[in-house]
Enzyme design. Structure first.
Site, PDB file in Angstrom:
ATOM      1  N   ASP A  87       0.834  -1.205   0.000  1.00 27.29           N
ATOM      2  CA  ASP A  87       0.000   0.000   0.000  1.00 27.29           C
ATOM      3  C   ASP A  87       0.874   1.263   0.000  1.00 27.29           C
ATOM      4  O   ASP A  87       2.021   1.232   0.434  1.00 27.29           O
ATOM      5  CB  ASP A  87      -0.895   0.042   1.251  1.00 27.29           C
TER       6      ASP A  87
HETATM    7  N1  URA Z   1      -1.352  -5.936   3.761  1.00 22.42           N
HETATM    8  C1  URA Z   1      -1.803  -4.681   3.809  1.00 22.42           C
HETATM    9  O1  URA Z   1      -2.834  -4.405   4.401  1.00 22.42           O
HETATM   10  N2  URA Z   1      -1.112  -3.724   3.172  1.00 22.42           N
HETATM   11  C2  URA Z   1       0.032  -3.959   2.511  1.00 22.42           C
HETATM   12  O2  URA Z   1       0.631  -3.041   1.957  1.00 22.42           O
HETATM   13  C3  URA Z   1       0.491  -5.273   2.462  1.00 22.42           C
HETATM   14  C4  URA Z   1      -0.205  -6.252   3.098  1.00 22.42           C
END
Ligand code: URA
Length: 241
Positions: A103
Site C-alpha cells: 500500500d
Molecule cells: N497488507 C496490507 O494491508 N497492506 C500492505 O501493503 C500489504 C499487506
C-alpha cells in the site's frame, strides 16, 4: 536505437555473433514475421525477432530488493502524479516492475524485476510465499485475538484468511498501542490491515520485513540492492514447490 540483427541476437544470449550470422544466412531468423537472409538488417526495440520460430528475450534480466518508503505507489506510473517505486530505478535501461504491491502508506520489502516469469510464479497463490509484516495497531492485542489471527479471521469480502503466524512484539498501555508480527502467504488487497481490523485493532503503521527468505538487512528506507544469482535461483525454487 537500431542495431545489427546478429548483434541483438548475441546480446540476447541466442549464440555468438558469428553463429548468429550463420543462423541468419541459413534462413532460421524472422523479423516481424519475415525471414531475413542478409547480414545488413538493422532492428530496434520494436521489432519482433524469432529464431526457429521462438521469440528471443531481448533484455537482460535484473532483480532488485527495494526498501520501499511510506508514501510511494507500488506501480510503474500513477495518474495522480504521485511518486512511484520505479522512480527509484530510472538510471537503468531495463524497465522493472514491482512483484505484487505494498500500500501507499506501507513501507518495506518489495521486489522489482523485468523477469515476468518469476514475478508471475511468486504472485501465484499456489506457491504460498511467506511474508512477515510488523504492524503498529490501536489498542492492546489479547491472546485470544492472536489465536483468531492464527486460525483465520473472516475478512470484509466474507472470505476467511488462511492460517497465519502471529505474535505480540510489544504492548504500550500509555499510548494504547501494540506492535505485532504477522506472517501470511496470501496477498489479498490490504490483507494485513483487514485481518487486524477484523480482530478490533486498526493498523496505524505497517512494514513488510521479509519476503520468503529475503530480509531488509543492510538497507534503509529508499535504498535497494541487486539480488545475487543464488537468491534468484532460490526464488525460482520457492516458486517450484
Ligand atoms: N497488507 C496490507 O494491508 N497492506 C500492505 O501493503 C500489504 C499487506
Amino acid at each position: 536505437m537500431a542495431e545489427r540483427l546478429q548483434k541483438v541476437m548475441a546480446n540476447a544470449g541466442v549464440a555468438s555473433r558469428r553463429a548468429s550470422e550463420k543462423m541468419i544466412l541459413d534462413g532460421r531468423v524472422r523479423v516481424n514475421g519475415k525471414v531475413i537472409k542478409e547480414l545488413g538488417q538493422k532492428v530496434d526495440g520494436n521489432d519482433v525477432i524469432e529464431v526457429d520460430g521462438h521469440l528471443i528475450e531481448r533484455e537482460e534480466k535484473v532483480y532488485y530488493l527495494f526498501y520501499k518508503p511510506r508514501g510511494v505507489i507500488s506501480a510503474a506510473k500513477d495518474d495522480k502524479g504521485r511518486k512511484v517505486v520505479t522512480d527509484y530505478f530510472t538510471d537503468y535501461s531495463e524497465r522493472v516492475y514491482p512483484v505484487g504491491r505494498l500500500d501507499y502508506d506501507t513501507s518495506g520489502l518489495l521486489l522489482l524485476t523485468n523477469d515476468g516469469e518469476l514475478a508471475n510464479r511468486l504472485m501465484h497463490p499456489r506457491y504460498k510465499v511467506n511474508k512477515t509484516y510488523v504492524a503498529k495497531v490501536k489498542g492492546i492485542v489479547q491472546n485470544d485475538e492472536l489465536k483468531q489471527l492464527r486460525v483465520g479471521v473472516r475478512l470484509k469480502d466474507g472470505k476467511k484468511s488462511a492460517r497465519a503466524k502471529a505474535k505480540i512484539l510489544s504492548l504500550d498501555k500509555k499510548s494504547d498501542t501494540s506492535i505485532v508480527s504477522l506472517t501470511i502467504h496470501e496477498g489479498r488487497n490490504h490483507q494485513v490491515k483487514n485481518m487486524l481490523q477484523a480482530v478490533g485493532h486498526p493498523v496505524k503503521k505497517l512494514k513488510r520485513e521479509t519476503y520468503g527468505f529475503l530480509t531488509l538487512a543492510g538497507l534503509t528506507s529508499g535504498q535497494y540492492r541487486e539480488l545475487t544469482r543464488e537468491e534468484v535461483k532460490a526464488l525460482y525454487e520457492l516458486g517450484n514447490k
